[in-house]
Design a protein around this motif. Structure first.
Motif, PDB file in Angstrom:
ATOM      1  N   GLY A 196       0.815  -1.214   0.000  1.00 37.63           N
ATOM      2  CA  GLY A 196       0.000   0.000   0.000  1.00 37.63           C
ATOM      3  C   GLY A 196       0.847   1.262   0.000  1.00 37.63           C
ATOM      4  N   GLY A 197       2.061   1.165  -0.539  1.00 41.50           N
ATOM      5  CA  GLY A 197       2.974   2.310  -0.545  1.00 41.50           C
ATOM      6  C   GLY A 197       2.944   3.050  -1.865  1.00 41.50           C
ATOM      7  N   ARG A 198       3.833   4.016  -1.985  1.00 44.12           N
ATOM      8  CA  ARG A 198       3.968   4.814  -3.209  1.00 44.12           C
ATOM      9  C   ARG A 198       5.411   4.684  -3.693  1.00 44.12           C
ATOM     10  N   TYR A 199       5.625   4.969  -4.971  1.00 44.11           N
ATOM     11  CA  TYR A 199       6.984   4.903  -5.515  1.00 44.11           C
ATOM     12  C   TYR A 199       7.095   5.889  -6.670  1.00 44.11           C
ATOM     13  N   GLY A 200       8.315   6.244  -7.007  1.00 43.75           N
ATOM     14  CA  GLY A 200       8.496   7.181  -8.108  1.00 43.75           C
ATOM     15  C   GLY A 200       9.969   7.364  -8.437  1.00 43.75           C
ATOM     16  N   VAL A 201      10.214   8.201  -9.435  1.00 45.41           N
ATOM     17  CA  VAL A 201      11.587   8.485  -9.849  1.00 45.41           C
ATOM     18  C   VAL A 201      11.643   9.912 -10.381  1.00 45.41           C
ATOM     19  N   SER A 209      19.817  10.119 -11.171  1.00 41.79           N
ATOM     20  CA  SER A 209      18.417   9.761 -10.925  1.00 41.79           C
ATOM     21  C   SER A 209      18.188   9.557  -9.432  1.00 41.79           C
ATOM     22  N   ARG A 210      16.948   9.826  -9.002  1.00 43.03           N
ATOM     23  CA  ARG A 210      16.537   9.613  -7.615  1.00 43.03           C
ATOM     24  C   ARG A 210      15.307   8.711  -7.616  1.00 43.03           C
ATOM     25  N   PHE A 211      15.486   7.459  -7.231  1.00 41.01           N
ATOM     26  CA  PHE A 211      14.377   6.522  -7.105  1.00 41.01           C
ATOM     27  C   PHE A 211      13.918   6.520  -5.649  1.00 41.01           C
TER      28      PHE A 211
END
Length: 228
Positions: A196-201, A209-211
């Motif tokens: 149930g989390g979020r993720y992005g880049v 890059s920042r993941f």
């Protein structure tokens, strides 16, 4: 396309294992600890790739179940970084972790460990000449966010939506990853979604890059699970 890419990454270690094995058998003086270590390293690379394929198959089939318990995400990052000690010492990589305060989450220890491991693998594979990877933990508004940043070439904006796809690679000459497989980011996406989390880049071409991924904090009085 997935099979073609995976076959490429399976073939490379297999070729090396066979080549070094034959050389050690046929040429006197080549049965050295260094050559044996190459065979061991390539076998571990193969094992990792096969495990990633199995995990991705389970995630996509919905067969993964979570064993969630309160745990310290901060401590889990620190434990995961210990696995890189040899790579850091031998290859000159630098992995900096800025934890801030300790963050407790409800999560599956082994699966979250895999998320951290895959993000760091990805950063190591693409970081720049300084061989530096920055790991940062930020706690805000009931969530904890973990950011893994590299200093590499970055990803063009139009390609950012696709980096989480199975076996996506930034289009360029095939670059052999220092560690891990091209399936890592798909596994990150699947496990974070399960939690149930979020993720992005975020990425700027030429500036790295920042993941990141973020999870809801656990209640502070929740009993912490220490098991591995």
């Amino acid at each position: 396309e997935l099979i073609a890419n995976v076959s490429h990454d399976l073939r490379t270690p297999l070729t090396l294992i066979a080549g070094y094995g034959e050389m050690m058998r046929d040429i006197s003086g080549e049965n050295t600890p260094e050559n044996v270590q190459i065979i061991i390293d390539e076998t571990q690379r193969l094992t990792g790739l096969v495990n990633d394929m199995l995990d991705l198959g389970k995630l996509q089939a919905g067969a993964h179940t979570l064993t969630a318990a309160p745990l310290s995400l901060t401590a889990l990052v620190q434990e995961t970084l210990l696995r890189y000690q040899q790579l850091v010492e031998r290859e000159g990589y630098r992995i900096c972790f800025s934890p801030g305060e300790e963050a407790l989450v409800m999560g599956d220890r082994s699966k979250l460990s895999q998320v951290i491991y895959n993000l760091i693998n990805n950063a190591i594979s693409y970081t720049g000449a300084d061989r530096t990877v920055e790991v940062e933990q930020v706690v805000c508004d009931g969530w904890v966010k973990l950011v893994v940043a590299d200093s590499g070439q970055g990803i063009p904006a139009e390609q950012l939506p696709y980096v989480w796809d199975r076996y996506y690679k930034v289009p360029k000459a095939h670059k052999r990853a220092a560690v891990g497989s091209g399936l890592g980011l798909s596994i990150v996406r699947g496990v974070v979604e399960l939690h149930g989390g979020r993720y992005g880049v975020e990425s700027i071409p030429g500036a790295g890059s920042r993941f990141w991924f973020s999870l809801p904090l656990a209640e502070p009085d929740a009993p912490q699970h220490q098991g591995h």
